[in-house]
Design a protein around this motif. Structure first.
Motif, mmCIF file in Angstrom:
data_model
loop_
_atom_site.group_PDB
_atom_site.id
_atom_site.type_symbol
_atom_site.label_atom_id
_atom_site.label_comp_id
_atom_site.label_asym_id
_atom_site.label_seq_id
_atom_site.Cartn_x
_atom_site.Cartn_y
_atom_site.Cartn_z
ATOM 1 N N ARG A 188 -57.803 -0.021 27.742
ATOM 2 C CA ARG A 188 -56.854 -0.608 28.690
ATOM 3 C C ARG A 188 -55.588 0.234 28.795
ATOM 4 N NH1 ARG A 188 -56.612 -6.308 26.183
ATOM 5 N NH2 ARG A 188 -56.979 -4.943 24.446
ATOM 6 N N THR A 189 -55.259 1.020 27.767
ATOM 7 C CA THR A 189 -54.036 1.818 27.802
ATOM 8 C C THR A 189 -54.303 3.273 28.159
ATOM 9 O OG1 THR A 189 -54.165 2.163 25.421
ATOM 10 C CG2 THR A 189 -52.822 0.322 26.175
ATOM 11 N N VAL A 190 -55.495 3.770 27.890
ATOM 12 C CA VAL A 190 -55.856 5.141 28.254
ATOM 13 C C VAL A 190 -56.789 5.054 29.455
ATOM 14 C CG1 VAL A 190 -56.984 7.260 27.514
ATOM 15 C CG2 VAL A 190 -55.665 5.919 25.869
ATOM 16 N N PRO A 191 -56.312 5.488 30.631
ATOM 17 C CA PRO A 191 -57.149 5.338 31.822
ATOM 18 C C PRO A 191 -58.410 6.211 31.767
ATOM 19 C CG PRO A 191 -54.912 6.019 32.404
ATOM 20 C CD PRO A 191 -55.025 6.063 30.917
ATOM 21 N N LEU A 192 -59.487 5.663 32.277
ATOM 22 C CA LEU A 192 -60.706 6.440 32.492
ATOM 23 C C LEU A 192 -60.461 7.267 33.744
ATOM 24 C CD1 LEU A 192 -63.755 7.062 32.114
ATOM 25 C CD2 LEU A 192 -64.198 5.058 33.533
ATOM 26 N N GLY A 240 -58.557 -5.588 32.567
ATOM 27 C CA GLY A 240 -57.267 -4.932 32.424
ATOM 28 C C GLY A 240 -57.336 -3.424 32.298
ATOM 29 N N ALA A 241 -58.548 -2.866 32.200
ATOM 30 C CA ALA A 241 -58.706 -1.417 32.044
ATOM 31 C C ALA A 241 -58.233 -0.686 33.294
ATOM 32 C CB ALA A 241 -60.155 -1.070 31.753
ATOM 33 N N ARG A 296 -60.229 -4.622 46.860
ATOM 34 C CA ARG A 296 -59.846 -5.965 47.340
ATOM 35 C C ARG A 296 -61.048 -6.901 47.380
ATOM 36 N NH1 ARG A 296 -56.840 -2.960 50.899
ATOM 37 N NH2 ARG A 296 -58.393 -3.190 52.544
ATOM 38 N N GLN A 297 -62.167 -6.412 47.895
ATOM 39 C CA GLN A 297 -63.381 -7.220 48.035
ATOM 40 C C GLN A 297 -63.869 -7.723 46.675
ATOM 41 O OE1 GLN A 297 -66.632 -4.981 49.718
ATOM 42 N NE2 GLN A 297 -67.808 -6.797 50.197
ATOM 43 N N ASP A 298 -63.759 -6.887 45.644
ATOM 44 C CA ASP A 298 -64.247 -7.247 44.315
ATOM 45 C C ASP A 298 -63.189 -7.951 43.462
ATOM 46 O OD1 ASP A 298 -66.561 -6.056 45.176
ATOM 47 O OD2 ASP A 298 -66.510 -4.392 43.754
ATOM 48 N N GLY A 299 -61.953 -8.076 43.983
ATOM 49 C CA GLY A 299 -60.917 -8.819 43.280
ATOM 50 C C GLY A 299 -60.161 -8.038 42.228
ATOM 51 N N HIS A 300 -60.233 -6.699 42.281
ATOM 52 C CA HIS A 300 -59.507 -5.868 41.319
ATOM 53 C C HIS A 300 -58.151 -5.476 41.909
ATOM 54 C CE1 HIS A 300 -63.131 -5.836 38.962
ATOM 55 N NE2 HIS A 300 -63.811 -5.329 39.968
ATOM 56 N N LEU A 301 -57.417 -4.623 41.217
ATOM 57 C CA LEU A 301 -56.084 -4.235 41.659
ATOM 58 C C LEU A 301 -56.024 -2.747 41.981
ATOM 59 C CD1 LEU A 301 -54.115 -6.108 38.877
ATOM 60 C CD2 LEU A 301 -54.482 -6.874 41.220
ATOM 61 N N LEU A 336 -56.701 2.376 39.764
ATOM 62 C CA LEU A 336 -57.332 1.059 39.847
ATOM 63 C C LEU A 336 -57.183 0.328 38.528
ATOM 64 C CD1 LEU A 336 -60.726 2.222 41.426
ATOM 65 C CD2 LEU A 336 -58.544 1.832 42.573
ATOM 66 N N ARG A 337 -57.183 -0.998 38.592
ATOM 67 C CA ARG A 337 -57.149 -1.811 37.378
ATOM 68 C C ARG A 337 -58.153 -2.946 37.531
ATOM 69 N NH1 ARG A 337 -54.141 -1.421 33.215
ATOM 70 N NH2 ARG A 337 -52.662 -0.123 34.351
ATOM 71 N N LYS A 338 -58.988 -3.098 36.505
ATOM 72 C CA LYS A 338 -59.977 -4.175 36.544
ATOM 73 C C LYS A 338 -59.282 -5.527 36.403
ATOM 74 C CE LYS A 338 -64.216 -6.023 34.887
ATOM 75 N NZ LYS A 338 -65.572 -5.664 34.591
ATOM 76 N N ALA A 339 -59.686 -6.466 37.219
ATOM 77 C CA ALA A 339 -59.112 -7.806 37.184
ATOM 78 C C ALA A 339 -59.447 -8.482 35.851
ATOM 79 C CB ALA A 339 -59.651 -8.644 38.332
ATOM 80 N N GLY A 340 -58.620 -9.453 35.507
ATOM 81 C CA GLY A 340 -58.893 -10.245 34.316
ATOM 82 C C GLY A 340 -57.979 -9.881 33.218
#
Length: 79
Positions: free
Chosen positions: A4-8, A34-35, A55-60, A75-79
């Motif tokens: 979550r702190t080191v981006p892929l 949160g990744a 947007r369609q998948d609900g991520h940021l 990008l950031r994974k939702a949740g």
């Protein structure tokens, strides 16, 4: 540090539509909530496809910029 702190970082330069969005979607599906994922690509259609998929998948979409001919999406994974 964790994922979550080191981006892929996905280097998708040279891939054409719809592959950058599909690879980004797969990476988000596999990531922990949160990744962060940084996507680098050169396909001009990605400026439409990737934000729409996020947007369609609900991520940021934390940000997007252009560095020369490379499009960079944060990008950031939702949740």
């Amino acid at each position: 540090m964790d994922e979550r702190t080191v981006p892929l970082r996905l280097d998708l330069r040279g891939l054409k539509c719809p592959l950058p969005a599909l690879h980004a979607r797969r990476a988000l599906e596999r990531a922990a909530p949160g990744a962060a994922i940084i996507v680098e690509c050169t396909d001009p259609m990605a400026v439409i496809d990737i934000p729409h998929m996020v947007r369609q998948d609900g991520h940021l979409l934390d940000g997007q910029e252009t560095e020369g001919d490379v499009l960079v999406f944060r990008l950031r994974k939702a949740g």
